[in-house]
Design an enzyme around this catalytic site. Structure first.
Site, mmCIF file in Angstrom:
data_model
loop_
_atom_site.group_PDB
_atom_site.id
_atom_site.type_symbol
_atom_site.label_atom_id
_atom_site.label_comp_id
_atom_site.label_asym_id
_atom_site.label_seq_id
_atom_site.Cartn_x
_atom_site.Cartn_y
_atom_site.Cartn_z
ATOM 1 N N SER A 1 0.825 -1.209 0.000
ATOM 2 C CA SER A 1 0.000 0.000 0.000
ATOM 3 C C SER A 1 0.865 1.268 0.000
ATOM 4 O O SER A 1 2.020 1.256 0.445
ATOM 5 C CB SER A 1 -0.915 0.007 1.216
ATOM 6 O OG SER A 1 -1.707 -1.155 1.230
HETATM 7 N N1 SAM Z 1 -0.322 -5.174 4.096
HETATM 8 C C1 SAM Z 1 0.365 -5.459 2.865
HETATM 9 C C2 SAM Z 1 1.772 -4.928 2.833
HETATM 10 O O1 SAM Z 1 2.204 -4.304 3.815
HETATM 11 O O2 SAM Z 1 2.438 -5.178 1.824
HETATM 12 C C3 SAM Z 1 -0.387 -5.030 1.644
HETATM 13 C C4 SAM Z 1 -1.581 -5.832 1.437
HETATM 14 S S1 SAM Z 1 -2.275 -5.916 -0.161
HETATM 15 C C5 SAM Z 1 -2.926 -4.311 -0.356
HETATM 16 C C6 SAM Z 1 -3.669 -6.944 0.278
HETATM 17 C C7 SAM Z 1 -3.302 -8.366 0.580
HETATM 18 O O3 SAM Z 1 -4.454 -9.020 1.095
HETATM 19 C C8 SAM Z 1 -2.840 -9.145 -0.631
HETATM 20 O O4 SAM Z 1 -1.580 -9.680 -0.418
HETATM 21 C C9 SAM Z 1 -3.915 -10.239 -0.755
HETATM 22 O O5 SAM Z 1 -3.417 -11.470 -1.254
HETATM 23 C C10 SAM Z 1 -4.385 -10.361 0.674
HETATM 24 N N2 SAM Z 1 -5.701 -10.980 0.852
HETATM 25 C C11 SAM Z 1 -6.836 -10.799 0.138
HETATM 26 N N3 SAM Z 1 -7.831 -11.543 0.663
HETATM 27 C C12 SAM Z 1 -7.312 -12.197 1.737
HETATM 28 C C13 SAM Z 1 -7.843 -13.103 2.703
HETATM 29 N N4 SAM Z 1 -9.125 -13.498 2.692
HETATM 30 N N5 SAM Z 1 -7.011 -13.557 3.658
HETATM 31 C C14 SAM Z 1 -5.710 -13.179 3.706
HETATM 32 N N6 SAM Z 1 -5.162 -12.331 2.822
HETATM 33 C C15 SAM Z 1 -5.952 -11.827 1.860
#
Ligand code: SAM
Length: 231
Positions: free
Chosen positions: A77
């Site tokens: 992000s």
């Molecule tokens: N917090 C992260 C960072 O510091 O890099 C960025 C996160 S990215 C915007 C969103 C993440 O949520 C992705 O890696 C995606 O695979 C994950 N995601 C989506 N649905 C999910 C779920 N149900 N459980 C766990 N992770 C999930």
């Protein structure tokens, strides 16, 4: 590095890698100038090497004012978004926190220095594995990365004083509120995949206090309490 936050000096410790100047600019112009005021958040973001959490080809852009690709179609992000979401958790240092959406592990590293223990769930195994080893390498020993569907939370380790969801949910999931301690905070983007509102939900003795913080766009939360995979 010395910053001035609300008229007071914020002195950060050793900050000497080759991206230190970029990181300084990021904190000064993207965070402090936009109103991020939690000194612990500013200190963490002025010290944690964000460039280590992005693919090599994007390291030069790690401190720019935008999200970046991290593989598996996912993103790390924008720094401001990380800062405002973390500030909304209002962490003091002794909390047990759940992050849903580990991605690169950067947000988990920030939480690691602001809370006592961090659980972080990622549905993409390759991202989770990479983040797990990077966090260990960099010495963030109080983070546990788990592969799975974070939309259902982590009931066995609840209650949490903070839950942060870094992917967009169609609703505020009741199961996550159930896993909050009284006084705990849930920070979550809610809306459709094209635009969402970031909410801070505080659990009270009698229910919840919910506040909209800002408009945002996150990748979807895919899972039982989120969106279906096919969109
Ligand atoms: N917090 C992260 C960072 O510091 O890099 C960025 C996160 S990215 C915007 C969103 C993440 O949520 C992705 O890696 C995606 O695979 C994950 N995601 C989506 N649905 C999910 C779920 N149900 N459980 C766990 N992770 C999930």
């Amino acid at each position: 590095m010395i910053y001035i936050v609300e008229g007071r000096l914020l002195d950060t410790s050793e900050n000497t890698d080759k991206y230190a100047a970029d990181r300084f600019q990021m904190v000064q112009y993207q965070l402090i100038h936009r109103g991020i005021h939690d000194k612990r958040v500013l200190k963490a973001m002025s010290e944690i090497p964000r460039h280590r959490f992005v693919p090599d080809m994007y390291q030069h852009a790690a401190y720019e004012d935008s999200p970046l690709p991290i593989g598996e179609g996912q993103t790390i992000s924008q720094p401001y978004m990380v800062a405002i979401m973390t500030q909304c958790l209002e962490l003091k240092g002794d909390e047990k926190v759940l992050e849903i959406g580990t991605g690169s592990g950067y947000q988990a590293a920030i939480l690691s220095v602001l809370a006592a223990h961090v659980y972080s769930i990622e549905r993409h195994e390759p991202l989770a594995t990479k983040a797990k080893y990077l966090l260990k390498d960099l010495g963030y020993g109080n983070v546990e990365v788990i592969v799975g569907d974070g939309s259902v939370g982590l009931p066995d380790h609840s209650p949490f004083q903070g839950i942060i969801v870094t992917a967009c949910s169609p609703k505020i999931p009741q199961n996550l509120i159930d896993q909050l301690a009284i006084g705990g905070r849930l920070v979550i983007p809610v809306g459709n995949p094209f635009g969402q509102t970031l909410f801070q939900v505080v659990k009270t003795e009698t229910g919840t206090d919910t506040k909209g913080i800002l408009e945002c766009v996150f990748v979807p939360l895919i899972g039982k309490e989120g969106w279906r995979e096919e969109g």
